[in-house]
Design a protein around this motif. Structure first.
Motif, PDB file in Angstrom:
ATOM      1  N   ILE A 242      -1.169  12.349   2.087  1.00 37.72           N
ATOM      2  CA  ILE A 242      -2.512  11.804   1.869  1.00 37.72           C
ATOM      3  C   ILE A 242      -2.397  10.822   0.718  1.00 37.72           C
ATOM      4  CG2 ILE A 242      -4.920  12.298   1.342  1.00 37.72           C
ATOM      5  CD1 ILE A 242      -4.003  13.498   3.985  1.00 37.72           C
ATOM      6  N   GLY A 243      -2.737   9.573   0.975  1.00 43.85           N
ATOM      7  CA  GLY A 243      -2.439   8.520   0.015  1.00 43.85           C
ATOM      8  C   GLY A 243      -3.339   8.483  -1.202  1.00 43.85           C
ATOM      9  N   ASP A 244      -4.576   8.863  -1.049  1.00 44.42           N
ATOM     10  CA  ASP A 244      -5.561   8.752  -2.138  1.00 44.42           C
ATOM     11  C   ASP A 244      -5.935  10.143  -2.612  1.00 44.42           C
ATOM     12  OD1 ASP A 244      -7.760   8.369  -3.762  1.00 44.42           O
ATOM     13  OD2 ASP A 244      -8.697   6.886  -2.473  1.00 44.42           O
ATOM     14  N   GLY A 245      -5.761  10.392  -3.902  1.00 41.96           N
ATOM     15  CA  GLY A 245      -6.052  11.707  -4.453  1.00 41.96           C
ATOM     16  C   GLY A 245      -7.471  12.179  -4.218  1.00 41.96           C
TER      17      GLY A 245
ATOM     18  N   GLU B  80       1.766  13.037  -7.359  1.00 36.79           N
ATOM     19  CA  GLU B  80       1.671  14.176  -6.441  1.00 36.79           C
ATOM     20  C   GLU B  80       2.465  13.929  -5.169  1.00 36.79           C
ATOM     21  OE1 GLU B  80      -2.144  16.075  -5.798  1.00 36.79           O
ATOM     22  OE2 GLU B  80      -2.950  15.118  -7.578  1.00 36.79           O
ATOM     23  N   VAL B  81       2.536  12.686  -4.740  1.00 44.85           N
ATOM     24  CA  VAL B  81       3.343  12.341  -3.571  1.00 44.85           C
ATOM     25  C   VAL B  81       4.821  12.325  -3.941  1.00 44.85           C
ATOM     26  CG1 VAL B  81       3.880  10.507  -1.914  1.00 44.85           C
ATOM     27  CG2 VAL B  81       1.487  11.052  -2.461  1.00 44.85           C
ATOM     28  N   ALA B  82       5.147  11.688  -5.057  1.00 39.55           N
ATOM     29  CA  ALA B  82       6.543  11.532  -5.455  1.00 39.55           C
ATOM     30  C   ALA B  82       7.240  12.866  -5.656  1.00 39.55           C
ATOM     31  CB  ALA B  82       6.622  10.700  -6.734  1.00 39.55           C
ATOM     32  N   ALA B  83       6.495  13.889  -6.044  1.00 42.48           N
ATOM     33  CA  ALA B  83       7.092  15.196  -6.300  1.00 42.48           C
ATOM     34  C   ALA B  83       7.773  15.766  -5.058  1.00 42.48           C
ATOM     35  CB  ALA B  83       6.009  16.163  -6.792  1.00 42.48           C
TER      36      ALA B  83
ATOM     37  N   ASP C 270       9.990  11.950  -3.023  1.00 46.75           N
ATOM     38  CA  ASP C 270      11.129  11.409  -3.774  1.00 46.75           C
ATOM     39  C   ASP C 270      11.414   9.954  -3.399  1.00 46.75           C
ATOM     40  OD1 ASP C 270      13.149  11.570  -5.686  1.00 46.75           O
ATOM     41  OD2 ASP C 270      14.666  12.183  -4.212  1.00 46.75           O
ATOM     42  N   LEU C 271      10.349   9.161  -3.281  1.00 43.77           N
ATOM     43  CA  LEU C 271      10.509   7.737  -2.974  1.00 43.77           C
ATOM     44  C   LEU C 271       9.817   6.853  -3.998  1.00 43.77           C
ATOM     45  CD1 LEU C 271      10.103   7.755   0.914  1.00 43.77           C
ATOM     46  CD2 LEU C 271      12.169   7.185  -0.380  1.00 43.77           C
ATOM     47  N   ALA C 272       9.523   7.396  -5.157  1.00 43.03           N
ATOM     48  CA  ALA C 272       8.930   6.576  -6.210  1.00 43.03           C
ATOM     49  C   ALA C 272       9.933   5.519  -6.657  1.00 43.03           C
ATOM     50  CB  ALA C 272       8.521   7.444  -7.393  1.00 43.03           C
ATOM     51  N   GLY C 273       9.408   4.376  -7.091  1.00 40.71           N
ATOM     52  CA  GLY C 273      10.278   3.305  -7.546  1.00 40.71           C
ATOM     53  C   GLY C 273       9.817   1.968  -7.026  1.00 40.71           C
ATOM     54  N   PRO C 274      10.703   0.988  -7.021  1.00 38.30           N
ATOM     55  CA  PRO C 274      10.303  -0.371  -6.624  1.00 38.30           C
ATOM     56  C   PRO C 274       9.995  -0.466  -5.144  1.00 38.30           C
ATOM     57  CG  PRO C 274      12.675  -0.243  -6.920  1.00 38.30           C
ATOM     58  CD  PRO C 274      12.123   1.068  -7.405  1.00 38.30           C
TER      59      PRO C 274
ATOM     60  N   LEU D 285       0.823  -1.199   0.000  1.00 35.83           N
ATOM     61  CA  LEU D 285       0.000   0.000   0.000  1.00 35.83           C
ATOM     62  C   LEU D 285       0.864   1.258   0.000  1.00 35.83           C
ATOM     63  CD1 LEU D 285      -2.754   1.450   0.316  1.00 35.83           C
ATOM     64  CD2 LEU D 285      -2.469   1.199   2.802  1.00 35.83           C
ATOM     65  N   LEU D 286       1.871   1.291   0.847  1.00 34.27           N
ATOM     66  CA  LEU D 286       2.720   2.476   0.933  1.00 34.27           C
ATOM     67  C   LEU D 286       3.552   2.658  -0.330  1.00 34.27           C
ATOM     68  CD1 LEU D 286       3.770   2.190   4.673  1.00 34.27           C
ATOM     69  CD2 LEU D 286       2.263   3.898   3.648  1.00 34.27           C
ATOM     70  N   THR D 287       3.983   1.565  -0.943  1.00 31.98           N
ATOM     71  CA  THR D 287       4.705   1.677  -2.211  1.00 31.98           C
ATOM     72  C   THR D 287       3.810   2.293  -3.285  1.00 31.98           C
ATOM     73  OG1 THR D 287       6.099  -0.234  -1.672  1.00 31.98           O
ATOM     74  CG2 THR D 287       5.946   0.400  -4.003  1.00 31.98           C
ATOM     75  N   ARG D 288       2.573   1.883  -3.310  1.00 33.24           N
ATOM     76  CA  ARG D 288       1.631   2.462  -4.277  1.00 33.24           C
ATOM     77  C   ARG D 288       1.452   3.961  -4.040  1.00 33.24           C
ATOM     78  NH1 ARG D 288      -2.065  -0.905  -3.498  1.00 33.24           N
ATOM     79  NH2 ARG D 288      -3.640   0.246  -2.320  1.00 33.24           N
ATOM     80  N   TRP D 289       1.330   4.353  -2.791  1.00 41.81           N
ATOM     81  CA  TRP D 289       1.188   5.778  -2.498  1.00 41.81           C
ATOM     82  C   TRP D 289       2.449   6.547  -2.886  1.00 41.81           C
ATOM     83  CZ3 TRP D 289      -1.150   5.466   3.146  1.00 41.81           C
ATOM     84  CH2 TRP D 289      -2.479   5.056   3.052  1.00 41.81           C
ATOM     85  N   MET D 290       3.612   5.994  -2.600  1.00 41.29           N
ATOM     86  CA  MET D 290       4.858   6.697  -2.919  1.00 41.29           C
ATOM     87  C   MET D 290       5.037   6.891  -4.427  1.00 41.29           C
ATOM     88  SD  MET D 290       6.251   7.602  -0.134  1.00 41.29           S
ATOM     89  CE  MET D 290       6.338   7.192   1.626  1.00 41.29           C
TER      90      MET D 290
END
Length: 218
Positions: A140-143, A70-73, A76-80, A61-66
């Motif tokens: 906030i995880g869900d847009g 809008e979160v990644a901007a 800076d934890l987007a990726g695997p 779940l947290l990987t999906r949010w990262m």
């Protein structure tokens, strides 16, 4: 807003700066109590509580949010999944200075929080920390939950939970990226004030402070 450096003499910074190596001694050994024991807070959107992260349950779940743009901007934890896991494990395997949590609203996980000892964090090198200052990070995880005042309500609720359950803490601290206008606005609307702008290694941040002494006035 003025920029703050170590020698700044702003009204709320006229206090002793403790050397970083002495701060753990001032902590009196206790670090953070588990937010799981803090109970739920009533908000205009329903009952909200903090649930400490369990890696085996929450990692996907947290990987999906990262990886949400809008979160990644700002995180800076987007990726695997391994990248999110490394970020979480650094706290979960640490000494208790930071506790990663899910924010659960009406029984549904919908946000991610880090509750941390700001006075024992590298952040303390960039502002005049007081013993037991407690910091918060959030997303906030869900847009679908963004842009409707939910962040403001939850920030006020979490700051109140910190102050209610950490009697030695006189201030709740945050340092959102100055470019993240919605986040800065949410802090201001939830009773924080912007004390200064500070230059951190990864961003220029708004130093946001919510004072225990002013909690019922703002």
């Amino acid at each position: 807003m003025p920029s703050l450096d170590v020698g700044s003499a702003a009204d709320d910074t006229l206090e002793l700066r403790f050397p970083a190596e002495l701060l753990p001694l001032l902590a009196e050994a206790d670090l953070l109590e588990s937010p799981a024991a803090w109970g739920a807070a009533a908000t205009p959107f329903g009952a909200f509580r903090l649930e400490p992260v369990r890696l085996e349950r929450d990692l996907d779940l947290l990987t999906r949010w990262m990886n949400d743009p809008e979160v990644a901007a700002f995180w800076d934890l987007a990726g695997p999944v391994s990248r999110t896991a490394a970020h979480l494990c650094e706290q979960l395997d640490g000494d208790g200075r930071s506790i990663p949590c899910l924010g659960v609203l009406n029984g549904t996980p919908m946000s991610y929080w880090e509750i941390y000892r700001a006075d024992l964090d590298p952040l303390a090198r960039h502002y005049p920390a007081r013993p037991h200052d407690t910091g918060i990070h959030l997303l906030i995880g869900d847009g679908t939950n963004r842009g409707r005042g939910l962040g403001t309500a939850l920030l006020r609720a979490v700051a109140d939970l910190v102050l209610d359950n950490r009697p030695r803490c006189t201030r709740v601290i945050a340092e959102p990226d100055m470019r993240n206008t919605p986040s800065v606005s949410a802090f201001l609307n939830s009773g924080f004030r912007c004390s200064a702008e500070i230059d951190l290694p990864e961003k220029r941040a708004a130093l946001m402070i919510r004072e225990r002494a002013l909690r019922n006035l703002l």
